[in-house]
Design a protein around this motif. Structure first.
Motif, short mmCIF file in Angstrom:
data_model
loop_
_atom_site.label_atom_id
_atom_site.label_comp_id
_atom_site.label_asym_id
_atom_site.label_seq_id
_atom_site.Cartn_x
_atom_site.Cartn_y
_atom_site.Cartn_z
N GLU A 174 0.85 -1.21 0.00
CA GLU A 174 0.00 0.00 0.00
C GLU A 174 0.88 1.25 0.00
OE1 GLU A 174 -3.36 2.17 2.78
OE2 GLU A 174 -3.07 0.02 2.99
N TYR A 175 1.98 1.17 0.73
CA TYR A 175 2.99 2.22 0.72
C TYR A 175 4.29 1.58 0.26
CZ TYR A 175 -0.38 4.62 3.71
OH TYR A 175 -1.52 5.17 4.22
N ALA A 176 4.81 2.01 -0.87
CA ALA A 176 6.04 1.43 -1.42
C ALA A 176 7.26 2.16 -0.88
CB ALA A 176 6.02 1.52 -2.95
N GLN A 177 8.41 1.55 -1.10
CA GLN A 177 9.67 2.18 -0.69
C GLN A 177 9.74 3.57 -1.32
OE1 GLN A 177 13.04 -0.30 -1.35
NE2 GLN A 177 14.51 1.31 -0.93
N GLY A 178 10.06 4.55 -0.49
CA GLY A 178 10.16 5.94 -0.94
C GLY A 178 8.88 6.73 -0.79
N ASP A 179 7.75 6.06 -0.59
CA ASP A 179 6.48 6.77 -0.39
C ASP A 179 6.46 7.46 0.96
OD1 ASP A 179 5.47 5.87 -2.80
OD2 ASP A 179 4.01 4.48 -1.92
N HIS A 180 5.72 8.55 1.04
CA HIS A 180 5.48 9.23 2.31
C HIS A 180 4.20 8.70 2.92
CE1 HIS A 180 8.48 12.15 1.02
NE2 HIS A 180 8.50 12.58 2.27
N LEU A 181 4.21 8.42 4.21
CA LEU A 181 2.98 8.10 4.91
C LEU A 181 2.19 9.39 5.07
CD1 LEU A 181 4.26 5.75 7.77
CD2 LEU A 181 3.25 5.11 5.58
N PRO A 182 0.89 9.29 5.30
CA PRO A 182 0.11 10.50 5.57
C PRO A 182 0.66 11.20 6.83
CG PRO A 182 -1.34 8.64 5.13
CD PRO A 182 0.05 8.09 5.25
N PRO A 183 0.43 12.51 6.94
CA PRO A 183 0.88 13.23 8.13
C PRO A 183 0.27 12.65 9.41
CG PRO A 183 0.08 14.75 6.44
CD PRO A 183 -0.25 13.37 5.98
N ALA A 184 0.95 12.84 10.52
CA ALA A 184 0.53 12.27 11.80
C ALA A 184 -0.88 12.71 12.19
CB ALA A 184 1.52 12.65 12.91
N ASP A 185 -1.24 13.96 11.91
CA ASP A 185 -2.60 14.40 12.28
C ASP A 185 -3.66 13.68 11.44
OD1 ASP A 185 -1.76 15.83 10.03
OD2 ASP A 185 -2.73 17.69 10.64
N GLU A 186 -3.34 13.37 10.19
CA GLU A 186 -4.27 12.62 9.35
C GLU A 186 -4.39 11.17 9.83
OE1 GLU A 186 -4.47 11.20 4.72
OE2 GLU A 186 -3.67 13.20 5.12
N LEU A 187 -3.25 10.57 10.18
CA LEU A 187 -3.27 9.22 10.73
C LEU A 187 -4.04 9.18 12.05
CD1 LEU A 187 0.40 8.10 9.99
CD2 LEU A 187 -1.69 7.25 8.88
N ALA A 188 -3.90 10.23 12.85
CA ALA A 188 -4.61 10.31 14.13
C ALA A 188 -6.12 10.29 13.90
CB ALA A 188 -4.20 11.56 14.89
N ARG A 189 -6.60 11.02 12.90
CA ARG A 189 -8.03 11.01 12.58
C ARG A 189 -8.46 9.63 12.07
NH1 ARG A 189 -6.69 16.04 10.68
NH2 ARG A 189 -6.54 15.34 8.53
#
Length: 143
Positions: free
Chosen positions: A38-53
């Protein structure tokens, strides 16, 4: 866009790992998302506040989960840089899949699908060769 908290993480029914802290469950879900492509090498995870929601947690809980993933060498992150996936083809242990497996079995039970039918369907599924799992996997169909 605001999304509802992920019920697989915050489900009060106790169906997820008994006694596992929320940050550990979030870490497991993120690790699985990375390992599945779903997230490949080099991809950015969503920001922490988005993950928190998404996971119905506060930002400090998310940061704790991210620090665990960083200590495992799965991601790197820092203030202002975001979280970047370092290795997306990591081996996933059964414990990392347990939350999703329990959800799947519960859904099958509630739908009246016999467990034997699920086991039979899994056994008929072709194995995916390790080299064929490349790419982000975002548009991959799972059978």
């Amino acid at each position: 866009m605001t999304s509802a908290p992920d019920p697989n993480i915050t489900d009060p029914s106790g169906f997820q790992e008994a006694g596992a802290p929320l940050y550990a469950r979030i870490r497991a879900r993120l690790k699985l998302a990375i390992a599945s492509g779903e997230y490949a090498q080099g991809d950015h995870l969503p920001p922490a506040d988005e993950l928190a929601r998404k996971y119905g947690a506060n930002k400090n809980t998310i940061l704790r989960a991210l620090r665990l993933l960083r200590s495992e060498g799965v991601i790197d992150f820092g203030r202002g840089r975001g979280a970047v996936v370092l290795h997306s083809a990591q081996r996933v242990e059964l414990a990392d899949l347990s939350v999703q497996l329990r959800q799947f079995v519960r859904l099958a039970d509630e739908s009246g699908i016999p467990r034997g039918a699920i086991i039979s369907a899994i056994q008929r599924m072709p194995r995916v060769p390790a080299g064929a799992r490349g790419g982000s996997g975002r548009n991959r169909e799972w059978c």
